[in-house]
Design a protein around this motif. Structure first.
Motif, mmCIF file in Angstrom:
data_model
loop_
_atom_site.group_PDB
_atom_site.id
_atom_site.type_symbol
_atom_site.label_atom_id
_atom_site.label_comp_id
_atom_site.label_asym_id
_atom_site.label_seq_id
_atom_site.Cartn_x
_atom_site.Cartn_y
_atom_site.Cartn_z
ATOM 1 N N GLN A 43 -23.712 18.763 53.217
ATOM 2 C CA GLN A 43 -22.320 18.449 52.914
ATOM 3 C C GLN A 43 -22.215 17.450 51.764
ATOM 4 O OE1 GLN A 43 -20.086 16.984 56.260
ATOM 5 N NE2 GLN A 43 -18.148 16.929 55.140
ATOM 6 N N VAL A 44 -23.060 16.422 51.781
ATOM 7 C CA VAL A 44 -23.055 15.421 50.715
ATOM 8 C C VAL A 44 -23.458 16.051 49.397
ATOM 9 C CG1 VAL A 44 -24.192 13.335 49.856
ATOM 10 C CG2 VAL A 44 -23.448 13.465 52.239
ATOM 11 N N ARG A 45 -24.498 16.887 49.428
ATOM 12 C CA ARG A 45 -24.973 17.531 48.207
ATOM 13 C C ARG A 45 -23.890 18.434 47.613
ATOM 14 N NH1 ARG A 45 -29.155 19.460 50.161
ATOM 15 N NH2 ARG A 45 -30.625 17.867 49.442
ATOM 16 N N GLN A 46 -23.245 19.233 48.443
ATOM 17 C CA GLN A 46 -22.201 20.133 47.956
ATOM 18 C C GLN A 46 -21.015 19.368 47.395
ATOM 19 O OE1 GLN A 46 -21.485 22.561 51.441
ATOM 20 N NE2 GLN A 46 -22.862 24.163 50.745
ATOM 21 N N SER A 47 -20.635 18.287 48.057
ATOM 22 C CA SER A 47 -19.503 17.487 47.612
ATOM 23 C C SER A 47 -19.773 16.848 46.255
ATOM 24 C CB SER A 47 -19.180 16.410 48.654
ATOM 25 O OG SER A 47 -18.144 15.566 48.209
ATOM 26 N N LEU A 48 -20.972 16.256 46.112
ATOM 27 C CA LEU A 48 -21.305 15.602 44.854
ATOM 28 C C LEU A 48 -21.443 16.621 43.735
ATOM 29 C CD1 LEU A 48 -23.642 12.594 44.432
ATOM 30 C CD2 LEU A 48 -23.747 14.459 42.778
ATOM 31 N N PHE A 49 -22.051 17.769 44.037
ATOM 32 C CA PHE A 49 -22.227 18.828 43.042
ATOM 33 C C PHE A 49 -20.863 19.302 42.538
ATOM 34 C CE2 PHE A 49 -23.009 23.049 41.404
ATOM 35 C CZ PHE A 49 -24.290 23.000 40.893
ATOM 36 N N PHE A 50 -19.937 19.535 43.462
ATOM 37 C CA PHE A 50 -18.593 19.996 43.116
ATOM 38 C C PHE A 50 -17.901 18.991 42.200
ATOM 39 C CE2 PHE A 50 -14.031 20.147 43.762
ATOM 40 C CZ PHE A 50 -13.724 21.507 43.755
ATOM 41 N N ARG A 51 -17.918 17.737 42.593
ATOM 42 C CA ARG A 51 -17.241 16.709 41.813
ATOM 43 C C ARG A 51 -17.874 16.543 40.432
ATOM 44 N NH1 ARG A 51 -17.689 13.217 45.303
ATOM 45 N NH2 ARG A 51 -19.282 11.810 44.475
ATOM 46 N N CYS A 52 -19.201 16.571 40.394
ATOM 47 C CA CYS A 52 -19.919 16.373 39.140
ATOM 48 C C CYS A 52 -19.683 17.526 38.164
ATOM 49 C CB CYS A 52 -21.416 16.223 39.428
ATOM 50 S SG CYS A 52 -22.339 15.439 38.096
ATOM 51 N N ILE A 53 -19.547 18.750 38.677
ATOM 52 C CA ILE A 53 -19.266 19.908 37.823
ATOM 53 C C ILE A 53 -18.046 19.641 36.957
ATOM 54 C CG2 ILE A 53 -18.181 22.209 37.926
ATOM 55 C CD1 ILE A 53 -21.047 22.617 37.970
ATOM 56 N N PHE A 54 -16.961 19.186 37.583
ATOM 57 C CA PHE A 54 -15.707 19.021 36.853
ATOM 58 C C PHE A 54 -15.637 17.703 36.089
ATOM 59 C CE2 PHE A 54 -14.754 22.245 40.030
ATOM 60 C CZ PHE A 54 -14.221 23.230 39.216
ATOM 61 N N GLN A 55 -16.325 16.685 36.570
ATOM 62 C CA GLN A 55 -16.389 15.440 35.806
ATOM 63 C C GLN A 55 -17.112 15.673 34.482
ATOM 64 O OE1 GLN A 55 -18.375 12.969 38.734
ATOM 65 N NE2 GLN A 55 -16.505 11.813 39.158
ATOM 66 N N VAL A 56 -18.249 16.319 34.540
ATOM 67 C CA VAL A 56 -19.025 16.582 33.326
ATOM 68 C C VAL A 56 -18.279 17.558 32.425
ATOM 69 C CG1 VAL A 56 -21.182 17.570 32.443
ATOM 70 C CG2 VAL A 56 -21.226 16.047 34.428
ATOM 71 N N MET A 57 -17.589 18.521 33.002
ATOM 72 C CA MET A 57 -16.791 19.460 32.223
ATOM 73 C C MET A 57 -15.721 18.719 31.418
ATOM 74 S SD MET A 57 -14.855 22.846 33.660
ATOM 75 C CE MET A 57 -16.298 23.265 34.665
ATOM 76 N N GLY A 58 -15.072 17.751 32.065
ATOM 77 C CA GLY A 58 -14.072 16.943 31.373
ATOM 78 C C GLY A 58 -14.695 16.133 30.253
ATOM 79 N N HIS A 59 -15.898 15.611 30.511
ATOM 80 C CA HIS A 59 -16.592 14.806 29.490
ATOM 81 C C HIS A 59 -16.977 15.664 28.293
ATOM 82 C CE1 HIS A 59 -18.814 11.224 28.219
ATOM 83 N NE2 HIS A 59 -19.740 12.058 27.773
ATOM 84 N N VAL A 60 -17.463 16.872 28.535
ATOM 85 C CA VAL A 60 -17.838 17.771 27.442
ATOM 86 C C VAL A 60 -16.605 18.154 26.622
ATOM 87 C CG1 VAL A 60 -18.786 20.042 26.865
ATOM 88 C CG2 VAL A 60 -19.870 18.664 28.650
ATOM 89 N N SER A 61 -15.478 18.368 27.305
ATOM 90 C CA SER A 61 -14.236 18.716 26.599
ATOM 91 C C SER A 61 -13.811 17.609 25.647
ATOM 92 C CB SER A 61 -13.111 18.992 27.607
ATOM 93 O OG SER A 61 -13.413 20.098 28.416
ATOM 94 N N LYS A 62 -14.125 16.370 26.022
ATOM 95 C CA LYS A 62 -13.742 15.217 25.197
ATOM 96 C C LYS A 62 -14.689 15.043 24.001
ATOM 97 C CE LYS A 62 -11.210 11.345 24.829
ATOM 98 N NZ LYS A 62 -11.429 10.234 25.778
ATOM 99 N N ALA A 63 -15.784 15.781 23.977
ATOM 100 C CA ALA A 63 -16.806 15.590 22.938
ATOM 101 C C ALA A 63 -16.263 15.818 21.538
ATOM 102 C CB ALA A 63 -17.999 16.518 23.194
ATOM 103 N N LYS A 64 -15.261 16.679 21.399
ATOM 104 C CA LYS A 64 -14.701 17.001 20.079
ATOM 105 C C LYS A 64 -13.772 15.898 19.565
ATOM 106 C CE LYS A 64 -12.876 20.863 21.495
ATOM 107 N NZ LYS A 64 -13.339 20.887 22.892
ATOM 108 N N GLY A 65 -13.547 14.878 20.374
ATOM 109 C CA GLY A 65 -12.672 13.783 19.964
ATOM 110 C C GLY A 65 -11.519 13.563 20.920
ATOM 111 N N ARG A 66 -10.940 14.651 21.385
ATOM 112 C CA ARG A 66 -9.856 14.556 22.360
ATOM 113 C C ARG A 66 -9.787 15.855 23.148
ATOM 114 N NH1 ARG A 66 -4.817 16.837 21.099
ATOM 115 N NH2 ARG A 66 -4.776 18.006 19.127
#
Length: 280
Positions: free
Chosen positions: A49-72
């Motif tokens: 449960q902990v692994r799935q929860s962290l994996f889920f959250r990290c997927i979208f956190q990192v996705m948001g970070h990559v989206s910001k890579a272009k500047g905004r």
């Protein structure tokens, strides 16, 4: 036993014949080994449960970070992220959690390396999870039809933090480029003028059909490889992306559809190679 490394280091230090310094060096090396084993053990035995929860959250956190890579983060980036959530059939609380994580990732104070180190720890001994995590990030980055140099740079950093070599990173790039030409149910790709696409937010299915070269990229094989090599690569990839196996290793159930789509892509690529090369 948490002290095996130190014990072995002590024995080797005594056997070295260089006295006190040999013993000290052996203990230091043993301590490092014990520490690494304890980190790996704690990640390996993390609850599902902990692994799935962290994996889920990290997927979208990192996705948001990559989206910001272009500047905004643009409206298009948000549309593409929501489209991916639709593909995962995220609704209600799951959708809200994914959107919250995406916003966290695009904040300037987001600690990318720390989050990735935590992910790597809880995925210890589960390389298949690391691979599909990266594949989802690549899909998100490629979804507008163009991989921006800044996005590529951030993705390279992500891969390095997760223990992916430069060769493996380039192979993933090739796989994604080839896979984009295969249709999968519910799978869409942003298309428009030129390589960068029409930034008006129109979505349609891929414009051209896959080629033999695309199929070879998906399986990671050469056009000159024989049937035995191709079949071995196909079976390996199908095993690594089997949805039930990934769920058992800690993939969140919400992402099972992504794994199924990937196996469909691999199957389609294998079928195309067999047809084009006359394999039985």
């Amino acid at each position: 036993m948490p002290y095996w490394g130190k014990l072995l280091g002590l024995i080797l230090g005594l056997m070295s014949g260089i006295g006190f310094w040999g013993i000290l060096l052996g203990l230091l090396v043993g301590h490092t080994v014990d520490k690494a084993r304890n980190v790996g053990r704690s990640g390996f035995f993390t609850s599902q449960q902990v692994r799935q929860s962290l994996f889920f959250r990290c997927i979208f956190q990192v996705m948001g970070h990559v989206s910001k890579a272009k500047g905004r983060v643009t409206e298009l980036d948000i549309q593409l992220a929501n489209q991916l959530m639709e593909r995962m059939q995220l609704h209600g609380e799951a959708r809200i959690a994914a959107q919250r994580a995406f916003r966290e990732g695009k904040e300037s104070q987001f600690l990318l390396r720390e989050k990735l180190q935590e992910l790597r720890r809880i995925c210890f001994g589960r390389f298949d999870l690391i691979r599909i995590f990266l594949e989802i990030q690549f899909q998100a980055a490629f979804s507008d039809g163009f991989l921006h140099p800044s996005e590529r740079k951030v993705l390279k950093t992500i891969a390095e933090e997760l223990g992916i070599s430069s060769a493996q990173f380039e192979q993933l790039i090739n796989t994604m480029e080839g896979g984009r030409q295969f249709y999968y149910e519910g799978g869409w790709q942003y298309q428009g003028e030129g390589n960068q696409g029409d930034r008006q937010g129109n979505f349609r299915q891929t414009a051209r059909g896959p080629t033999l070269a695309d199929a070879c990229k998906v399986l990671g094989v050469k056009n000159s490889d024989n049937y035995v090599v191709v079949k071995r690569a196909y079976r390996k990839l199908m095993s690594e992306h089997h949805p039930d196996k990934l769920i058992a290793k800690g993939l969140p159930p919400e992402m099972m559809r992504m794994a199924k789509e990937k196996t469909q892509e691999i199957q389609a690529a294998y079928n195309l190679i067999k047809r084009e090369k006359g394999f039985k």
